[in-house]
Write a protein that holds these residues in place. Structure first.
Motif: not given
Ligand code: AMP
Ligand code: GLY
Length: 455
Positions: A60, A62-63
């Motif tokens: 989440a 570090e996308q």
């Protein structure tokens, strides 16, 4: 797109290396990774695959746009399902589908159900009936622990005595763990050449990759105990186009369709370990992931963007790539360098030199497996299989010569490797078996053996 690769072997270094070549790749992370993935420009992340909550928060933060799961253990534990549930895109099968590797019983029953050619077998959950079965066979058998056992739960037996021992070790002594040994498969021992046939699978689409040959035994001439794999080459000339079409029709299509019908569709890489017997090809095993070391020579030859391919699998758009995947026509050979003692006990922490020089040779890529950077900044050994020295060549002989030229530049204490990777395809005769000592006349023989008494 930011990417996370799970694992720390040569396969994961190769995945990181290839993914980073994609113009769409953003930051690439590897959990936990090795010295090679870090040198490749990926960021190693010290999170174990069992720390699912941490992985979720990491993805989440570090996308992460795609998680690629390398090894079997996280797949069998359901990491792909967990991360998908959290909303992430994942390359790799669900826990249910990964049973095709995680449970030999599941795989054999699936093959029986889907009419896929495999060795005759029987499943047992008690040692007594298993022993009776062994006694009544008039052929050698292979005894397999049902569950994952770090590649060690398969005992190829030369006679009944060995098979009885294997039943005892797996079921009674629980040598490979309690769960792995609860059930066993006993199957007919087959003879022939082995091939690793991998295919990307998504929905109904099956996209076979060029076949490889692995070298499982530790020593030249296929002698000594089995390992995770001592080297591989790709493509394997034994996998003729006719055979590849047969594998697709008789193995991949029935299995993929049966799994889809049973509501555990397979998504990821399906790896069929095939044996070419005199009676035709048979499946020895399935793996639910990329092979190691097969991935190293396969990805050396792949020209298509790997990120595009893996993403298409995860999105069920793989059909867009049918007949469109491009390969370097040159074959590749990978030679695995191991720690002294492997596949038995070995020490870690030996300094490795010469990797940069080897890597600088044209057509060579050194993939790290069991390596790490120590607190003095040196790259040291950190596992049984240490490096996978991989080379392309104008033909298989040239690829082999180039790979061994690179191997010669690398050193670490205790290093050993096979010197005959790809010889089967090059039709080089195996090293001669040790010459048996001449039989002594009867009067010199000891009872029960034909060696002279030495003391
Ligand atoms: P598996 O984990 O089932 O792939 O087995 C590991 C290795 O054991 C294979 O790569 C083969 O070399 C060997 N093996 C497995 N099943 C058989 C069989 N039925 N006959 C001969 N060798 C086998
Ligand atoms: N090279 C064998 C395996 O990946 O299981």
């Amino acid at each position: 797109m930011n990417l996370l690769v799970i694992g720390k072997g040569g396969r994961e270094h190769a995945l990181v290396w290839k993914l980073r070549q994609s113009p769409r790749a953003g930051k690439v992370f590897c959990a936990p990774g090795n010295a090679g993935t870090a040198a490749e420009g990926a960021t190693n992340v010290a999170i174990d695959h069992t720390e699912t909550d941490k992985l979720n928060r990491f993805c989440a933060r570090e996308q992460i746009g795609l998680v690629v799961i390398g090894p079997e253990d996280p797949l069998a534990a359901g990491l792909a399902d967990y991360l998908r549930d959290k909303g992430f895109r994942v390359f790799g099968p669900s826990k249910e589908a990964a049973r095709i590797e995680g449970s030999k019983v599941f795989a054999k029953e699936l093959m029986r159900h889907a009419d896929v050619p495999t060795a005759d077998f029987q499943v047992f959950d008690h040692p007594g009936p298993a022993r009776t079965y062994v006694e009544t066979r008039d052929y050698p058998v292979v005894v397999k622990a049902d569950g994952l056992a770090a590649g060690k739960g398969v005992v190829v037996c030369k006679d009944n005595t060995e098979a009885m021992q294997a039943v005892r070790r797996i079921m009674t002594e629980e040598e490979f763990g309690r769960t792995a040994g609860r059930k066993i498969v006993i199957e007919k021992k087959l003879d022939g050449e082995e091939l690793s046939v991998l295919a990307l699978v998504s929905g109904r689409t099956i996209l076979p990759l060029p076949a490889c040959q692995d070298h499982k035994a530790v020593n030249d001439g296929d002698k000594g105990p089995n390992t995770g794999g001592m080297g591989a080459y790709c493509p394997a000339p034994a996998a003729t186009p006719k055979l590849m079409a047969e594998f697709e029709r008789d193995v991949f299509v029935p299995v993929v369709h049966a799994m889809k019908r049973a509501r555990y569709p397979f998504q990821g890489v399906l790896y069929a370990g095939m044996m070419l017997t005199n009676q035709g090809s048979r499946v020895l095993e399935f793996n639910a992931r990329f092979g190691d070391p097969e991935t190293q020579p396969v990805l050396m030859r792949l020209k298509t963007d790997l990120l595009d391919l893996l993403e298409a699998v995860a999105d069920e758009r793989l059909h867009e790539f049918e007949n469109k995947v491009e390969w370097d026509p040159r074959p590749a050979v990978c030679v695995v360098l191991c720690s002294g003692g492997y596949p038995g006990k070995y020490d870690n922490g030996k300094e490795i030199t010469g990797v940069a020089e080897a890597d600088a040779l044209p057509g060579v890529k050194v993939f790290h497996a069991g390596t790490k950077t120590d607190d003095k900044g040196r790259v040291v050994t950190d596992g049984g299989r240490v490096l996978g020295v991989t080379a392309l060549g104008s033909d298989l002989a040239a690829a082999k010569a180039r790979a061994y030229e690179a191997v010669k530049l690398i050193r670490f204490a205790g290093m050993h490797y096979r010197t005959d990777i790809a010889d089967k395809a090059l039709k080089v005769k195996p090293v001669a078996a040790p010459v048996e000592p001449p039989k002594l006349p009867a009067k010199f023989r000891r009872p029960g053996g034909d060696k002279p008494a030495t003391s």
